[in-house]
Scaffold this active site. Structure first.
Site, PDB file in Angstrom:
ATOM      1  N   TYR A 161       2.745   9.836  -0.087  1.00  0.00           N
ATOM      2  CA  TYR A 161       3.898   9.290   0.645  1.00  0.00           C
ATOM      3  C   TYR A 161       5.228   9.589  -0.072  1.00  0.00           C
ATOM      4  O   TYR A 161       6.296   9.401   0.497  1.00  0.00           O
ATOM      5  CB  TYR A 161       3.782   7.769   0.854  1.00  0.00           C
ATOM      6  CG  TYR A 161       2.502   7.292   1.492  1.00  0.00           C
ATOM      7  CD1 TYR A 161       1.617   8.183   2.091  1.00  0.00           C
ATOM      8  CD2 TYR A 161       2.154   5.940   1.504  1.00  0.00           C
ATOM      9  CE1 TYR A 161       0.426   7.742   2.662  1.00  0.00           C
ATOM     10  CE2 TYR A 161       0.975   5.499   2.073  1.00  0.00           C
ATOM     11  CZ  TYR A 161       0.111   6.403   2.641  1.00  0.00           C
ATOM     12  OH  TYR A 161      -1.060   5.956   3.203  1.00  0.00           O
ATOM     13  N   HIS A 189      -7.946   9.196  -1.822  1.00  0.00           N
ATOM     14  CA  HIS A 189      -7.349   9.192  -0.477  1.00  0.00           C
ATOM     15  C   HIS A 189      -8.304   9.724   0.602  1.00  0.00           C
ATOM     16  O   HIS A 189      -8.432   9.141   1.680  1.00  0.00           O
ATOM     17  CB  HIS A 189      -6.053  10.012  -0.501  1.00  0.00           C
ATOM     18  CG  HIS A 189      -5.029   9.531   0.470  1.00  0.00           C
ATOM     19  ND1 HIS A 189      -3.697   9.507   0.189  1.00  0.00           N
ATOM     20  CD2 HIS A 189      -5.135   9.052   1.728  1.00  0.00           C
ATOM     21  CE1 HIS A 189      -3.019   9.041   1.237  1.00  0.00           C
ATOM     22  NE2 HIS A 189      -3.884   8.763   2.187  1.00  0.00           N
ATOM     23  N   LYS A 217      -2.933   5.887  -4.246  1.00  0.00           N
ATOM     24  CA  LYS A 217      -4.088   6.767  -4.004  1.00  0.00           C
ATOM     25  C   LYS A 217      -3.851   8.149  -4.608  1.00  0.00           C
ATOM     26  O   LYS A 217      -2.714   8.623  -4.612  1.00  0.00           O
ATOM     27  CB  LYS A 217      -4.315   6.949  -2.496  1.00  0.00           C
ATOM     28  CG  LYS A 217      -4.120   5.692  -1.678  1.00  0.00           C
ATOM     29  CD  LYS A 217      -4.283   5.910  -0.190  1.00  0.00           C
ATOM     30  CE  LYS A 217      -3.930   4.651   0.588  1.00  0.00           C
ATOM     31  NZ  LYS A 217      -2.516   4.489   0.907  1.00  0.00           N
ATOM     32  N   ASP A 256       0.840  -1.198   0.000  1.00  0.00           N
ATOM     33  CA  ASP A 256       0.000   0.000   0.000  1.00  0.00           C
ATOM     34  C   ASP A 256       0.873   1.244   0.000  1.00  0.00           C
ATOM     35  O   ASP A 256       1.651   1.469   0.923  1.00  0.00           O
ATOM     36  CB  ASP A 256      -0.894  -0.006   1.256  1.00  0.00           C
ATOM     37  CG  ASP A 256      -1.812   1.209   1.285  1.00  0.00           C
ATOM     38  OD1 ASP A 256      -2.841   1.174   0.596  1.00  0.00           O
ATOM     39  OD2 ASP A 256      -1.491   2.196   1.975  1.00  0.00           O
TER      40      ASP A 256
END
Ligand code: NAP
Length: 273
Positions: A53, A111, A78, A48
């Site tokens: 990120y 998200h 996402k 994931d």
């Protein structure tokens, strides 16, 4: 290893592993590459990540250097809040494909439910799905209210809803709603960022099975029918977090863990973020 590959079947027939590897806050470059490679070597087959990120490049490099077949790894990413809207989302998706160095994503998620824009964003996900570039699509941090609006207006229903879920945040109504609508719930922050180790009830139940509190928390989620994506940069913990398929909690234990609920969030509230 075999147990680690256990998977659930999403509403569209796609298989998704019950256990995935979370990568939030693992910096791009060697750190995320080492962590993801270590997770893949430990048997994880689902990763994931997210545009937010900023580690998709490292995730992609680890996937390639693992020597595993792309089709044997389930990759989720996402679209971030500031890139929502139809055209922006299509661009974001392309960037994610390039960053990861892949030609399709297994699960693409919105998200957060950014007001006004999430329905347009969903249209973009539907297009990506129809074009065969994402094998499944879903949402994250959606409440029953958000889902009700989306389900009334969508052509493809979300396959997954990834939400904060752990013993201090037992979102029973949301889980029931998702189950009724064939949306698989996936738990983020399933270990309460490691704080589950301090919960006496989980320690006590763990003692009965020779399992750690983290393993009990993850097992509780699995038995509720929830996919889990614990994160760790330490190989011994990756392995610990994966040894959750060889025991079963009793109904009374499931209920007592459920009664720990405090409606406590570590992350933002999706209704007011
Ligand atoms: N959709 C969203 O909005 C959203 C939000 C947050 C997270 N996520 C996803 O969900 C994943 C998991 O959530 P998270 O990373 O926030 O939290 P988490 O998985 O609940 O906890 C991770 C923390 O727990 C520690 N830990 C790992 N295994 C442990 C164990 N067996 N015993 C004790 N401590 C342990 C880790 O430290 P070490 O690394 O040092 O082992 C790390 O600090 C994320 O990585 C991300 O992929 C999604």
């Amino acid at each position: 290893m075999e147990a680690l590959s256990k998977s659930t079947v999403l509403a569209n027939g796609i298989r998704m592993p019950w256990l995935g590897f979370g990568t939030y806050k693992i910096p791009d470059g060697k750190e995320v590459e080492d962590a993801v490679l270590s997770a893949l070597e430990s048997g994880y087959r689902s990763i994931d990540t997210a545009e937010l990120y900023e580690n998709e490049k490292g995730v992609g490099r680890a996937v390639r250097s693992s020597g595993l077949d792309r089709k044997d790894i389930f990759i989720a990413t996402k679209v971030w809040n500031t890139n929502q809207g139809y055209d922006e989302t299509l661009k974001s998706f392309d960037r994610s494909l390039k960053n990861l160095g892949v030609d399709y994503i297994d699960l693409y998620l919105i998200h957060w439910p950014v007001k006004v824009r999430y329905q347009e964003t969903w249209r973009a996900l539907e297009r990506i799905y129809r074009d065969g570039l994402a094998r499944s699509i879903g949402v994250s941090n959606f409440t029953v209210g958000h889902l009700e609006i989306l389900l009334k207006n969508c052509e493809v229903r979300p396959h997954v809803n990834q939400v904060e879920f752990h013993p201090f945040l037992f979102q029973k109504d949301l889980l029931d709603y998702c189950n009724r609508n064939d949306i698989r719930v996936e738990a983020w922050r399933p270990l309460l960022r490691g704080e589950v180790s301090e919960i006496p009830l989980l320690c006590e139940i763990g003692g009965r099975y020779r399992k750690t509190p983290a393993q009990i928390a993850l097992r509780w989620l699995l038995q509720l029918g929830i996919v889990v994506i614990p994160k760790s940069v330490r190989r011994e913990r990756m392995i610990e977090n994966s040894r959750i398929f060889d025991f079963e909690l009793a109904d009374s234990e499931m209920n007592s863990i459920g009664s720990l609920n405090r409606n406590m969030r570590l992350g933002p509230d999706p209704d007011s973020f």
